[in-house]
Write a protein that holds these residues in place. Structure first.
Motif, PDB file in Angstrom:
ATOM      1  N   ILE A   3       0.847  -1.181   0.000  1.00  0.00           N
ATOM      2  CA  ILE A   3       0.000   0.000   0.000  1.00  0.00           C
ATOM      3  C   ILE A   3       0.886   1.236   0.000  1.00  0.00           C
ATOM      4  O   ILE A   3       2.045   1.200   0.400  1.00  0.00           O
ATOM      5  CB  ILE A   3      -0.917   0.016   1.247  1.00  0.00           C
ATOM      6  CG1 ILE A   3      -0.060   0.020   2.526  1.00  0.00           C
ATOM      7  CG2 ILE A   3      -1.860  -1.163   1.252  1.00  0.00           C
ATOM      8  CD1 ILE A   3      -0.863   0.280   3.783  1.00  0.00           C
ATOM      9  N   ASP A   4       0.348   2.327  -0.520  1.00  0.00           N
ATOM     10  CA  ASP A   4       1.077   3.593  -0.451  1.00  0.00           C
ATOM     11  C   ASP A   4       1.081   4.052   0.993  1.00  0.00           C
ATOM     12  O   ASP A   4       0.030   4.275   1.582  1.00  0.00           O
ATOM     13  CB  ASP A   4       0.414   4.644  -1.336  1.00  0.00           C
ATOM     14  CG  ASP A   4       0.595   4.327  -2.810  1.00  0.00           C
ATOM     15  OD1 ASP A   4      -0.311   4.672  -3.578  1.00  0.00           O
ATOM     16  OD2 ASP A   4       1.632   3.739  -3.170  1.00  0.00           O
ATOM     17  N   LEU A   5       2.262   4.169   1.560  1.00  0.00           N
ATOM     18  CA  LEU A   5       2.343   4.507   2.980  1.00  0.00           C
ATOM     19  C   LEU A   5       2.024   5.966   3.233  1.00  0.00           C
ATOM     20  O   LEU A   5       1.501   6.322   4.279  1.00  0.00           O
ATOM     21  CB  LEU A   5       3.745   4.172   3.503  1.00  0.00           C
ATOM     22  CG  LEU A   5       4.133   2.685   3.420  1.00  0.00           C
ATOM     23  CD1 LEU A   5       5.552   2.500   3.906  1.00  0.00           C
ATOM     24  CD2 LEU A   5       3.180   1.827   4.213  1.00  0.00           C
ATOM     25  N   PHE A   6       2.361   6.818   2.284  1.00  0.00           N
ATOM     26  CA  PHE A   6       2.117   8.238   2.435  1.00  0.00           C
ATOM     27  C   PHE A   6       1.546   8.776   1.124  1.00  0.00           C
ATOM     28  O   PHE A   6       1.769   8.203   0.062  1.00  0.00           O
ATOM     29  CB  PHE A   6       3.420   8.980   2.764  1.00  0.00           C
ATOM     30  CG  PHE A   6       4.084   8.520   4.030  1.00  0.00           C
ATOM     31  CD1 PHE A   6       3.648   8.975   5.263  1.00  0.00           C
ATOM     32  CD2 PHE A   6       5.136   7.616   3.984  1.00  0.00           C
ATOM     33  CE1 PHE A   6       4.249   8.548   6.429  1.00  0.00           C
ATOM     34  CE2 PHE A   6       5.745   7.188   5.143  1.00  0.00           C
ATOM     35  CZ  PHE A   6       5.295   7.651   6.373  1.00  0.00           C
ATOM     36  N   PRO A   7       0.804   9.883   1.177  1.00  0.00           N
ATOM     37  CA  PRO A   7       0.356  10.516  -0.069  1.00  0.00           C
ATOM     38  C   PRO A   7       1.562  10.842  -0.942  1.00  0.00           C
ATOM     39  O   PRO A   7       2.619  11.223  -0.439  1.00  0.00           O
ATOM     40  CB  PRO A   7      -0.347  11.791   0.415  1.00  0.00           C
ATOM     41  CG  PRO A   7      -0.744  11.492   1.827  1.00  0.00           C
ATOM     42  CD  PRO A   7       0.322  10.589   2.370  1.00  0.00           C
ATOM     43  N   PRO A   8       1.440  10.682  -2.268  1.00  0.00           N
ATOM     44  CA  PRO A   8       2.587  10.922  -3.164  1.00  0.00           C
ATOM     45  C   PRO A   8       3.213  12.298  -2.989  1.00  0.00           C
ATOM     46  O   PRO A   8       4.439  12.432  -3.062  1.00  0.00           O
ATOM     47  CB  PRO A   8       1.973  10.762  -4.552  1.00  0.00           C
ATOM     48  CG  PRO A   8       0.805   9.853  -4.349  1.00  0.00           C
ATOM     49  CD  PRO A   8       0.251  10.196  -2.994  1.00  0.00           C
ATOM     50  N   THR A   9       2.399  13.313  -2.751  1.00  0.00           N
ATOM     51  CA  THR A   9       2.958  14.663  -2.604  1.00  0.00           C
ATOM     52  C   THR A   9       3.820  14.771  -1.350  1.00  0.00           C
ATOM     53  O   THR A   9       4.863  15.429  -1.364  1.00  0.00           O
ATOM     54  CB  THR A   9       1.835  15.701  -2.541  1.00  0.00           C
ATOM     55  OG1 THR A   9       0.886  15.326  -1.528  1.00  0.00           O
ATOM     56  CG2 THR A   9       1.108  15.791  -3.874  1.00  0.00           C
ATOM     57  N   VAL A  10       3.394  14.114  -0.268  1.00  0.00           N
ATOM     58  CA  VAL A  10       4.172  14.140   0.975  1.00  0.00           C
ATOM     59  C   VAL A  10       5.485  13.398   0.779  1.00  0.00           C
ATOM     60  O   VAL A  10       6.566  13.883   1.156  1.00  0.00           O
ATOM     61  CB  VAL A  10       3.365  13.526   2.134  1.00  0.00           C
ATOM     62  CG1 VAL A  10       4.234  13.402   3.378  1.00  0.00           C
ATOM     63  CG2 VAL A  10       2.128  14.370   2.427  1.00  0.00           C
ATOM     64  N   LEU A  11       5.414  12.222   0.174  1.00  0.00           N
ATOM     65  CA  LEU A  11       6.616  11.424  -0.036  1.00  0.00           C
ATOM     66  C   LEU A  11       7.598  12.145  -0.955  1.00  0.00           C
ATOM     67  O   LEU A  11       8.810  12.137  -0.723  1.00  0.00           O
ATOM     68  CB  LEU A  11       6.236  10.065  -0.635  1.00  0.00           C
ATOM     69  CG  LEU A  11       7.331   9.001  -0.668  1.00  0.00           C
ATOM     70  CD1 LEU A  11       7.874   8.741   0.730  1.00  0.00           C
ATOM     71  CD2 LEU A  11       6.820   7.723  -1.299  1.00  0.00           C
ATOM     72  N   HIS A  12       7.066  12.787  -1.976  1.00  0.00           N
ATOM     73  CA  HIS A  12       7.929  13.532  -2.906  1.00  0.00           C
ATOM     74  C   HIS A  12       8.612  14.700  -2.196  1.00  0.00           C
ATOM     75  O   HIS A  12       9.811  14.947  -2.399  1.00  0.00           O
ATOM     76  CB  HIS A  12       7.097  14.042  -4.079  1.00  0.00           C
ATOM     77  CG  HIS A  12       7.903  14.717  -5.141  1.00  0.00           C
ATOM     78  ND1 HIS A  12       8.028  16.086  -5.219  1.00  0.00           N
ATOM     79  CD2 HIS A  12       8.659  14.220  -6.162  1.00  0.00           C
ATOM     80  CE1 HIS A  12       8.805  16.405  -6.232  1.00  0.00           C
ATOM     81  NE2 HIS A  12       9.202  15.293  -6.825  1.00  0.00           N
ATOM     82  N   ALA A  13       7.874  15.395  -1.346  1.00  0.00           N
ATOM     83  CA  ALA A  13       8.452  16.523  -0.610  1.00  0.00           C
ATOM     84  C   ALA A  13       9.564  16.044   0.319  1.00  0.00           C
ATOM     85  O   ALA A  13      10.630  16.676   0.419  1.00  0.00           O
ATOM     86  CB  ALA A  13       7.365  17.246   0.183  1.00  0.00           C
ATOM     87  N   LEU A  14       9.340  14.927   1.004  1.00  0.00           N
ATOM     88  CA  LEU A  14      10.360  14.377   1.888  1.00  0.00           C
ATOM     89  C   LEU A  14      11.586  13.941   1.092  1.00  0.00           C
ATOM     90  O   LEU A  14      12.728  14.133   1.517  1.00  0.00           O
ATOM     91  CB  LEU A  14       9.786  13.185   2.673  1.00  0.00           C
ATOM     92  CG  LEU A  14       8.703  13.507   3.698  1.00  0.00           C
ATOM     93  CD1 LEU A  14       8.102  12.217   4.258  1.00  0.00           C
ATOM     94  CD2 LEU A  14       9.259  14.350   4.837  1.00  0.00           C
ATOM     95  N   ASP A  15      11.339  13.348  -0.075  1.00  0.00           N
ATOM     96  CA  ASP A  15      12.432  12.905  -0.929  1.00  0.00           C
ATOM     97  C   ASP A  15      13.286  14.086  -1.374  1.00  0.00           C
ATOM     98  O   ASP A  15      14.521  14.043  -1.325  1.00  0.00           O
ATOM     99  CB  ASP A  15      11.851  12.175  -2.146  1.00  0.00           C
ATOM    100  CG  ASP A  15      12.795  11.117  -2.696  1.00  0.00           C
ATOM    101  OD1 ASP A  15      13.703  10.699  -1.958  1.00  0.00           O
ATOM    102  OD2 ASP A  15      12.619  10.704  -3.851  1.00  0.00           O
ATOM    103  N   ILE A  16      12.639  15.149  -1.814  1.00  0.00           N
ATOM    104  CA  ILE A  16      13.362  16.344  -2.260  1.00  0.00           C
ATOM    105  C   ILE A  16      14.144  16.960  -1.104  1.00  0.00           C
ATOM    106  O   ILE A  16      15.290  17.417  -1.277  1.00  0.00           O
ATOM    107  CB  ILE A  16      12.383  17.377  -2.858  1.00  0.00           C
ATOM    108  CG1 ILE A  16      11.795  16.852  -4.177  1.00  0.00           C
ATOM    109  CG2 ILE A  16      13.079  18.711  -3.094  1.00  0.00           C
ATOM    110  CD1 ILE A  16      12.811  16.622  -5.273  1.00  0.00           C
TER     111      ILE A  16
END
Length: 219
Positions: A3-16
């Protein structure tokens, strides 16, 4: 698929955010080595995306994320430019950079393990790629700068060990079908705290038993 653990926008922000902090550390080393502007940008980018790039190539996630998202390209460049002009100020907040670097380590070891498992790797190998995601960029940085990689040096605080612990926790949670936003955050936080403690208390990995070498430590 997990399952997606976090919303894509949140995960992308953390990644950046993690990429930015790792890029800062690469750019700072380039400045200390007296690299030119191109060298600073190369070292910043290699540090920021090296681990994820190696992971994606191994699991067949091509083209790698570093070549499909403009943020992965722009973020290291921004970090490199900031360090190039403001490196004395950045050096003064080096402790804060270390804290964010530890946070990126924790995040990337979990994200790397999860992504590797989703692409079909067994859990032990997924955990290995989680560690590669977290620490691989630093190895690439040090090799390009003609230094012994920090995570291989006894005279530096442990770096790979916190990533190993975090990635292993993540793999065990997947095995137990217990990986969710809370437990994944706990895995990342464990790696984060271990790294901070290593910095604070100077924790180092043990050397060979009954070591007799008289080789001096590198500075």
């Amino acid at each position: 698929m997990l399952i997606d653990l976090f919303p894509p926008t949140v995960l992308h922000a953390l990644d950046i955010a993690g990429i930015f902090v790792f890029a800062i550390s690469g750019a700072l080393l380039a400045v200390r080595k007296n690299f030119d502007v191109f060298g600073i940008m190369v070292l910043a980018g290699a540090t920021a995306t090296g681990g994820g790039l190696i992971r994606d190539l191994i699991i067949g996630a091509v083209p790698p994320a570093a070549f499909t998202d403009l943020g992965y390209l722009v973020t290291p460049v921004v970090a490199a430019v900031l360090v190039m002009f403001l490196h004395p100020e950045v050096e003064r907040i080096n402790r804060a950079v270390g804290v964010f670097d530890a946070a990126g380590l924790g995040l990337f070891c979990v994200v790397g393990t999860t992504k590797a498992f989703e692409y079909g790797l067994g859990l032990p190998f997924a955990a290995v790629l989680g560690v590669v995601t977290a620490a691989g960029g630093g190895v690439v940085r040090d090799v390009l700068a003609n230094e012994v990689p920090s995570l291989l040096r006894w005279d530096r605080e442990i770096y790979a060990v916190p990533a190993i612990v975090g990635a292993s926790m993540c793999a065990l949670l997947i095995q137990a079908d217990a990986l969710n936003p809370v437990t994944s955050a706990l895995s990342a936080a464990t790696a984060f705290v271990l790294r901070l403690c290593a910095i604070r208390y100077g924790w180092r990995a043990p050397r060979a038993w009954h070591r007799r070498s008289a080789t001096a430590e590198e500075p």
